[in-house]
Every structure is written in C-alpha cells, then in structure tokens.
Design a protein around this motif. Structure first.
Motif, short mmCIF file in Angstrom:
data_model
loop_
_atom_site.label_atom_id
_atom_site.label_comp_id
_atom_site.label_asym_id
_atom_site.label_seq_id
_atom_site.Cartn_x
_atom_site.Cartn_y
_atom_site.Cartn_z
N UNK A 31 1.61 6.96 8.88
CA UNK A 31 1.04 7.66 10.03
C UNK A 31 -0.01 8.66 9.57
N UNK A 32 -1.18 8.60 10.17
CA UNK A 32 -2.28 9.47 9.79
C UNK A 32 -3.03 8.99 8.58
N UNK A 33 -2.55 7.93 7.95
CA UNK A 33 -3.16 7.42 6.73
C UNK A 33 -4.30 6.46 6.99
N UNK A 34 -5.00 6.11 5.92
CA UNK A 34 -6.15 5.22 6.02
C UNK A 34 -6.09 4.17 4.92
N UNK A 35 -6.90 3.16 5.06
CA UNK A 35 -6.90 2.05 4.09
C UNK A 35 -7.19 2.54 2.68
N UNK A 36 -8.00 3.57 2.55
CA UNK A 36 -8.40 4.06 1.22
C UNK A 36 -7.21 4.56 0.40
N UNK A 37 -6.09 4.86 1.05
CA UNK A 37 -4.89 5.29 0.33
C UNK A 37 -4.48 4.23 -0.69
N UNK A 38 -4.80 2.97 -0.40
CA UNK A 38 -4.38 1.87 -1.26
C UNK A 38 -5.47 1.42 -2.23
N UNK A 39 -6.55 2.18 -2.34
CA UNK A 39 -7.60 1.83 -3.30
C UNK A 39 -7.04 1.72 -4.72
N UNK A 40 -6.21 2.66 -5.18
CA UNK A 40 -5.66 2.54 -6.54
C UNK A 40 -4.78 1.30 -6.71
N UNK A 41 -4.03 0.95 -5.68
CA UNK A 41 -3.19 -0.26 -5.75
C UNK A 41 -4.07 -1.50 -5.89
N UNK A 42 -5.14 -1.55 -5.11
CA UNK A 42 -6.07 -2.66 -5.18
C UNK A 42 -6.66 -2.80 -6.58
N UNK A 43 -7.06 -1.67 -7.13
CA UNK A 43 -7.66 -1.67 -8.47
C UNK A 43 -6.66 -2.12 -9.52
N UNK A 44 -5.41 -1.66 -9.40
CA UNK A 44 -4.39 -1.99 -10.40
C UNK A 44 -3.99 -3.46 -10.37
N UNK A 45 -3.99 -4.07 -9.18
CA UNK A 45 -3.52 -5.45 -9.05
C UNK A 45 -4.61 -6.49 -9.22
#
Length: 262
Positions: A31-45
């Motif tokens: 809640x209140x979050x955005x897609x960019x929160x998962x940028x590090x996950x995307x980079x790591x995987x």
C-alpha cells in the motif's frame, strides 16, 4: 474489460528485460508503494528471470490516473494488464497489500486457464484471517503515523510536506482497498505457495501467515525472518535467493518448513 496496448504499458514496468528468460516474475507493491520498489529485485534476478513490476494508478508517473479504492477492481485490471505477458510461465510475488492482490490475480489467471508456477506472499496474513482495520479513515497525521510505525518509508520524507501531498492520496486509496476487501470464501490457488514474514510484524503474526497453507491445493512453505513489516528491506539477498530457488524447483516441499528467526 480489455486494456489497450497504451493502457497496458501504464501498468507494467520492465526495468531489466530478459528476452531469453524461461519464466517471468510479477511483483506487486505494498500500500502506497510503487513499481520502482522492485528495481533491485529485477536487477538481481536478470537475466535468469524476466521481472515485471506492476505500477498502480495514482503514483509516480501515474499520478494523474485516478486511484483505485476497490481491491477486486484492482485485481481485475492487473490481470488484464498481465494477459499479454502470459506467453511464458508466470510466478507472482506480492508484499503486504500486494500479497493479497497477488493471490486474487492468481485466482483470476487460473479461472482463465493460465496457471502460474508459484505464488510468493510476503508480510500479509492469510485471506481467512480478517482484522477490522480503519487506517484509511484517519486524517493525514494518522496516516503518517502509520508509516512511522511500520518503518517502510524514509523518515526524512515524512517531514517533507510536498512529498507527502503526492503520496498520501495513493496511500489512503490503497488502505481503503485492502481494509474493505473481503476474500471470496473457499477458494484456493492451484500453484505452490510460499509465505514469507518478519517475526515482529504488527500487521501479520506468524500464526496468521501460516494459515496461507489453507489457500492452496499445491505444496506450501513458510519462511520467517527477523524484522517487522518491512523485514524484506534487510533480507533482500535471502529473499531473492528464495524466489530464485522456488522458481527453479517449480514448487516447494509439501507441508512447508519454517525458517526460525535468528
């Protein structure tokens, strides 16, 4: 409801396209979050996994789009946005509100004959474990206090009035969506489900998270790590490893295991 290609692009962020990855991971924010929160996950995987992060309306580059205050509607629209991406197997990961949303989207995909390979739910009690919560009815000061308690936002940001004016409408809409949502009783997903949580999360006790095992007909696992609601900020490497292993194994050990908090 069918989204146009332009509308679809609004919903999905693909920070590190992995054209040859055999599977896609869909990440759904809190809640209140955005897609960019998962940028590090995307980079790591990447490039082993093609990560898609969902951008809800009303935040960041979608600030002009009306917020959605109904979780079922949000699930319907998210499902539609994902349909063009189902040419490869999908796994889903959601944190907090995103966990419930990931579960609802998985149900909808399966109703269409699309079976995700795995569902990861983080920092959220099982749909059958309801609490009466009214954070969305608080004034702005009450919402800000909620953020401070959960420690999911930089405290310096909470002192910046201009920033708060941008994020509070989306935050309130998300809280209204999740707090007024009632899961359809008796439904279970058909894919392996892995629940993750912090051992000191005020929004979800370990007991409440354990009950996710009753919401799948496939193998279930639970992992408990030290921390509060945003425990994952301190355990990103472990969580990325769990996701990677879960996707690679195409399932979990039946019955599940709990990783003790240390």
């Amino acid at each position: 409801m069918t989204l146009s290609p332009t509308d679809n692009q609004k919903w999905i962020r693909r920070y590190h396209p992995a054209q040859d990855a055999p599977v896609r991971l869909v990440c759904l924010p809190h809640a209140g979050g955005a897609a960019s929160y998962f940028f590090p996950v995307s980079k790591a995987l990447s490039p082993a996994v093609d990560v898609l992060a969902v951008q809800y309306p009303g935040r960041q580059d979608r600030r002009a789009d009306p917020c959605i205050e109904n979780l079922s509607e949000l699930a319907d629209l998210t499902t539609e946005a994902l349909l063009p991406w189902t040419d490869r197997p999908l796994a889903l990961f959601g944190h907090s509100m995103g966990a419930t949303l990931a579960y609802e989207v998985t149900l909808r995909l399966e109703e269409r004959g699309i079976k995700p390979t795995a569902l990861f739910v983080s920092g959220r009690r099982a749909p059958s474990r309801h609490r009466d919560e009214t954070v969305h009815l608080r004034d702005d000061a009450g919402l800000i206090e909620e953020l401070r308690v959960l420690s999911g936002t930089d405290t310096q940001m909470l002192d910046d009035r201009e920033v708060l004016e941008m994020v509070l409408p989306a935050l309130r809409a998300d809280y209204r969506a999740i707090e007024t949502h009632r899961a359809r009783p008796g439904l279970r997903v058909g894919c392996p489900l892995h629940a993750l949580t912090g051992d000191n999360d005020p929004k979800a006790t370990v007991d409440e998270v354990q009950d996710w095992e009753h919401h799948t007909t496939a193998p279930f696992a639970i992992t408990v790590l030290p921390g509060g609601h945003f425990y994952l900020n301190d355990h990103s490497r472990e969580i990325v490893g769990l996701i990677s292993d879960g996707i690679a194994s195409d399932g979990f050990t039946s019955g599940g295991t709990t990783t003790p908090a240390r």
